[in-house]
Design a protein around this motif. Structure first.
Motif, PDB file in Angstrom:
ATOM      1  N   VAL A  97      42.787  38.462  33.987  1.00  0.00           N
ATOM      2  CA  VAL A  97      42.046  38.274  35.241  1.00  0.00           C
ATOM      3  C   VAL A  97      42.648  37.121  36.041  1.00  0.00           C
ATOM      4  O   VAL A  97      42.808  37.200  37.266  1.00  0.00           O
ATOM      5  N   LEU A  98      43.017  36.045  35.339  1.00  0.00           N
ATOM      6  CA  LEU A  98      43.582  34.868  35.987  1.00  0.00           C
ATOM      7  C   LEU A  98      44.860  35.216  36.737  1.00  0.00           C
ATOM      8  O   LEU A  98      45.092  34.757  37.866  1.00  0.00           O
ATOM      9  N   LYS A  99      45.691  36.072  36.153  1.00  0.00           N
ATOM     10  CA  LYS A  99      46.975  36.433  36.770  1.00  0.00           C
ATOM     11  C   LYS A  99      46.817  37.195  38.077  1.00  0.00           C
ATOM     12  O   LYS A  99      47.742  37.251  38.894  1.00  0.00           O
ATOM     13  N   LYS A 100      45.651  37.780  38.282  1.00  0.00           N
ATOM     14  CA  LYS A 100      45.408  38.519  39.513  1.00  0.00           C
ATOM     15  C   LYS A 100      44.984  37.603  40.663  1.00  0.00           C
ATOM     16  O   LYS A 100      44.924  38.025  41.808  1.00  0.00           O
ATOM     17  N   GLN A 101      44.690  36.337  40.311  1.00  0.00           N
ATOM     18  CA  GLN A 101      44.256  35.393  41.325  1.00  0.00           C
ATOM     19  C   GLN A 101      45.455  34.648  41.908  1.00  0.00           C
ATOM     20  O   GLN A 101      46.560  34.700  41.376  1.00  0.00           O
ATOM     21  N   SER A 102      45.224  33.953  42.993  1.00  0.00           N
ATOM     22  CA  SER A 102      46.285  33.167  43.625  1.00  0.00           C
ATOM     23  C   SER A 102      46.790  32.097  42.669  1.00  0.00           C
ATOM     24  O   SER A 102      46.005  31.410  41.996  1.00  0.00           O
ATOM     25  N   TRP A 129      53.031  32.828  37.891  1.00  0.00           N
ATOM     26  CA  TRP A 129      52.447  32.965  36.561  1.00  0.00           C
ATOM     27  C   TRP A 129      53.517  33.260  35.513  1.00  0.00           C
ATOM     28  O   TRP A 129      53.337  32.959  34.330  1.00  0.00           O
TER      29      TRP A 129
END
Length: 369
Positions: free
Chosen positions: A233-238, A264
């Motif tokens: 999920v974190l990787k999909k964020q800015s 990332w």
């Protein structure tokens, strides 16, 4: 290819490599198998504490590793809002609060010293596929593959020094239980700014630990705790707001972070877990290090525990071969010697993780009367 030795060690990390050296030094024929083709592997622990240092000095290896390159940590710091709020310095009789040893430096010394003995053999790029058993169910060796070729090794004792995902442990059907820690870890490596001192720096961001480990050779390793299983999920964020928190915590790193951490993809994810096995040995086979007691990264205990295991296991194996007794009862002497200490450290790791935030609590000033 068919080979034979008294002992076959699976895993050429620090614990397995040290054990191979100690056994060869005792005139015990030894084969070490390592699945990687070289000694520059994916991330593994590279910090020695006093226990690991003591083991290396015991066998006159420390000075050789020192010549290859290591770095003494001068202090541990805790930072808040760009300032140091707490410092840990070496104890009165100590020179450091930890030692960074690049794994390639440690392994190159252990391998070089081991190869001076004719009864030692190292097979790189070799993956174990199955264990061999006799009619009584005792382990009598193993089969592996190397470059597409099958390798059969007959040995009196097989040692699983092959880490948290141990193939030997699985093939020997040795059970284990996993301890979850509630976080995973992102690693990144950047060049250190000019004048950066050999320190371990800690910060607290969003209730999570951010740590900087100075490395030998002019680098800094960044370790950032994140919620367990949150990375997809974190990787999909800015990416930008995430990395700006690192710069806010340690302003000196602004330039080098912007130059060397740009997405990332510049991080490596480490799934954090520890584990315990109810038994460490069966007839003809014994596990050690992370295969027997996986450690979390906290406190950098893993490599030191593996070196302590190797130190103890070398004498136990020598006794086993002298007595022609490769039974589980004999090999479990490693478990008797080392389990309590290893599990005590695992408890310490959990406590350190649960109380990490306490390092950033500034004592209240006394009130006037």
């Amino acid at each position: 290819m068919k080979l034979e030795a008294d002992v076959c060690i699976v895993g050429g990390g620090p614990g397995g490599a040290l054990l191979g050296y100690l056994l060869a030094k005792k005139d015990i024929s030894t084969i070490v198998l390592e699945r990687h083709t070289g000694i520059d592997k994916e991330f593994r622990g590279e910090h020695l504490n006093q226990d690991g240092e003591r083991v290396l000095k015991k066998y006159n290896l420390y000075n050789k590793v020192q010549d290859a390159g290591l770095l003494l940590m001068e202090r541990i710091e805790y930072w808040q809002h760009g300032h140091v709020i707490k410092t840990v310095t070496p104890a009165a009789e100590e020179e450091h609060v930890g030692i960074h040893v690049p794994q390639r430096n440690l392994l190159s010394v252990l391998i070089r010293e081991s190869k001076t003995y004719q009864n030692y053999k190292l097979l790189m790029g070799t993956k174990v596929t199955e264990l061999s058993f006799n009619n009584n169910g005792d382990v009598t060796g193993l089969k592996a593959t190397k470059g597409g070729q099958e390798v059969t090794i007959k040995s009196k004792i097989v040692v699983g020094a092959d880490g948290r995902f141990s193939t030997v442990r699985r093939l020997a059907e040795i059970p284990f239980s996993t301890i979850r820690h509630g976080y995973d870890l992102l690693w990144a490596k950047i060049p250190s700014p000019e004048g950066w001192e050999p320190t371990i720096k800690n910060a607290l961001i969003g209730g999570k630990q951010l740590a900087l480990f100075t490395q030998q050779g002019g680098f800094i390793q960044i370790g950032w705790n994140i919620e367990e299983d949150s990375y997809p999920v974190l990787k999909k964020q800015s990416f930008a707001p995430f990395i700006e928190q690192v710069i806010e915590a340690f302003p000196e790193l602004t330039e080098t972070v912007h130059q060397h951490i740009q997405s990332w993809n510049d991080f490596i994810l480490l799934k954090v877990q520890s584990s315990q096995s109810p038994v460490w040995a069966k007839d003809g086979v014994v596990i050690m290090g992370d295969a027997a007691h996986t450690m979390s990264p906290t406190g950098a205990f893993g490599i030191n525990c593996a070196l302590l295991d190797a130190d103890a296991l070398a004498d136990i194996i020598e006794e086993a071969l002298d007595k022609n007794d490769q039974s589980a009862a004999q090999l479990r002497k490693l478990e008797d010697a080392r389990r309590a200490d290893a599990e005590k450290l695992q408890i310490q790791q959990l406590i350190k993780e649960q109380t990490y935030q306490d390092n950033f609590k500034i004592p209240a000033l006394p009130t006037g009367v």
